[in-house]
Design a protein around this motif. Structure first.
Motif, PDB file in Angstrom:
ATOM      1  N   PHE A 120       0.815  -1.131   0.123  1.00  9.67           N
ATOM      2  CA  PHE A 120      -0.023  -0.006  -0.018  1.00  9.67           C
ATOM      3  C   PHE A 120       0.883   1.160   0.145  1.00  9.67           C
ATOM      4  CE2 PHE A 120      -2.241   3.272   2.664  1.00  9.67           C
ATOM      5  CZ  PHE A 120      -3.023   3.593   1.648  1.00  9.67           C
ATOM      6  N   LEU A 121       1.618   1.361   1.069  1.00  8.46           N
ATOM      7  CA  LEU A 121       2.713   2.456   1.127  1.00  8.46           C
ATOM      8  C   LEU A 121       4.144   1.921   0.477  1.00  8.46           C
ATOM      9  CD1 LEU A 121       2.016   3.821   4.448  1.00  8.46           C
ATOM     10  CD2 LEU A 121       1.282   4.958   2.295  1.00  8.46           C
ATOM     11  N   HIS A 122       4.784   2.730  -0.373  1.00 11.77           N
ATOM     12  CA  HIS A 122       5.882   2.190  -0.908  1.00 11.77           C
ATOM     13  C   HIS A 122       7.282   2.101   0.070  1.00 11.77           C
ATOM     14  CE1 HIS A 122       8.926   1.710  -4.064  1.00 11.77           C
ATOM     15  NE2 HIS A 122       9.509   2.570  -3.813  1.00 11.77           N
ATOM     16  N   SER A 123       7.345   3.103   0.907  1.00  8.02           N
ATOM     17  CA  SER A 123       8.487   2.920   1.981  1.00  8.02           C
ATOM     18  C   SER A 123       8.345   3.881   3.292  1.00  8.02           C
ATOM     19  CB  SER A 123       9.725   3.535   1.070  1.00  8.02           C
ATOM     20  OG  SER A 123       9.742   5.072   1.160  1.00  8.02           O
ATOM     21  N   ALA A 124       9.238   3.743   3.943  1.00 11.06           N
ATOM     22  CA  ALA A 124       8.879   4.827   5.201  1.00 11.06           C
ATOM     23  C   ALA A 124       9.014   6.168   4.768  1.00 11.06           C
ATOM     24  CB  ALA A 124      10.130   4.605   6.044  1.00 11.06           C
ATOM     25  N   ARG A 125       9.574   6.497   3.867  1.00 10.41           N
ATOM     26  CA  ARG A 125       9.472   7.979   3.268  1.00 10.41           C
ATOM     27  C   ARG A 125       8.188   8.384   2.834  1.00 10.41           C
ATOM     28  NH1 ARG A 125      14.772   5.997   1.995  1.00 10.41           N
ATOM     29  NH2 ARG A 125      13.803   5.016   0.050  1.00 10.41           N
ATOM     30  N   SER A 126       7.139   7.501   2.498  1.00 17.17           N
ATOM     31  CA  SER A 126       5.857   7.490   1.988  1.00 17.17           C
ATOM     32  C   SER A 126       5.253   8.275   3.118  1.00 17.17           C
ATOM     33  CB  SER A 126       5.302   6.429   1.481  1.00 17.17           C
ATOM     34  OG  SER A 126       5.938   5.881   0.506  1.00 17.17           O
ATOM     35  N   HIS A 127       5.573   8.230   4.455  1.00 16.84           N
ATOM     36  CA  HIS A 127       5.043   9.061   5.612  1.00 16.84           C
ATOM     37  C   HIS A 127       4.948  10.536   5.516  1.00 16.84           C
ATOM     38  CE1 HIS A 127       3.638   5.221   7.781  1.00 16.84           C
ATOM     39  NE2 HIS A 127       4.487   4.834   7.087  1.00 16.84           N
TER      40      HIS A 127
END
Length: 228
Positions: free
Chosen positions: A77-84
């Motif tokens: 759903f989210l690509h990576s921790a940086r997607s936050h």
């Protein structure tokens, strides 16, 4: 949209790459990869803008056109921790507010392991694979589950088709393994990547597989390879 029979139930293939299961009022989406572009930009890679907005609008269109009451993300759903990133989460907050009555579930995939679960305020129930739904086992990784037909993502499947003037087109596709008889080992279906900023992986269909490419907003059926 194209209606087919799958594992004894009706399934609707949506040109966005989503699959709707009417008997369960459920829309399935694989590999949204929300926040992928911002993840790349934070690494200094120039990539397109507004990809999250395009993905969320496509989700809205698919929900409205199918009348789904439940949405299940088949991993990533989210690509990576940086997607936050704040702007990405603000877009998700606004989208969730507009679809507050939709039940949301995430079957965790490999990118979700790195990105972490979505913020609790989005109301997305996150579970490990597989998730049972009627005759189906919902997964991220396209691996068989005994006694069930698997619906998964992960591979971002596409098919190579000859076009005009000897050009070859790469089209995203639904790749549905054989569902006849007693659910053979190839009883696995893979949905195309849903996200607006994702790559594709060319597949090699096997005997009994059904392939449904998506081109210009239309889902088409290719002839299945004969089973020996």
């Amino acid at each position: 949209m194209l209606r087919i029979s799958l594992a004894g139930e009706e399934a609707v293939l949506h040109p966005s790459g989503a699959m709707f299961l009417p008997e369960h009022h459920t829309l399935l989406v694989a590999d949204a990869h929300v926040g992928k572009a911002v993840s790349y930009r934070k690494l200094g890679v120039p990539v397109p803008e507004a990809t999250t907005g395009a993905t969320l609008q496509a989700l809205t269109d698919a929900l409205v056109q199918t009348g789904a009451r439940r949405l299940v993300f088949l991993g990533d759903f989210l690509h990576s921790a940086r997607s936050h990133a704040p702007a990405t989460l603000a877009a998700l907050d606004g989208w969730r507010d507009r679809h507050a009555t939709i039940e949301l579930t995430l079957v965790r995939g490999n990118h979700d392991d790195r990105a972490g679960d979505p913020p609790a305020r989005l109301g997305i129930r996150a579970v490990d694979e597989p998730l049972s739904l009627g005759p189906f086992a919902l997964r991220h990784h396209p691996e068989p589950v005994g006694g069930a037909y698997v619906l998964a993502g992960h591979w971002h499947p596409c098919i190579s088709i000859r076009g005009r003037a000897f050009e070859r087109l790469r089209l995203p596709c639904f790749w549905l393994g054989d569902d006849s008889g007693e659910l053979p080992p190839r009883a696995v279906g893979v949905l195309p990547a849903f996200g607006s900023f994702t790559g594709m992986h060319r597949i090699e269909p096997g005997a009994g597989d059904r392939i449904f490419p998506v081109a210009e907003g239309v889902v088409r059926a290719l002839p299945a390879l004969p089973v020996a």
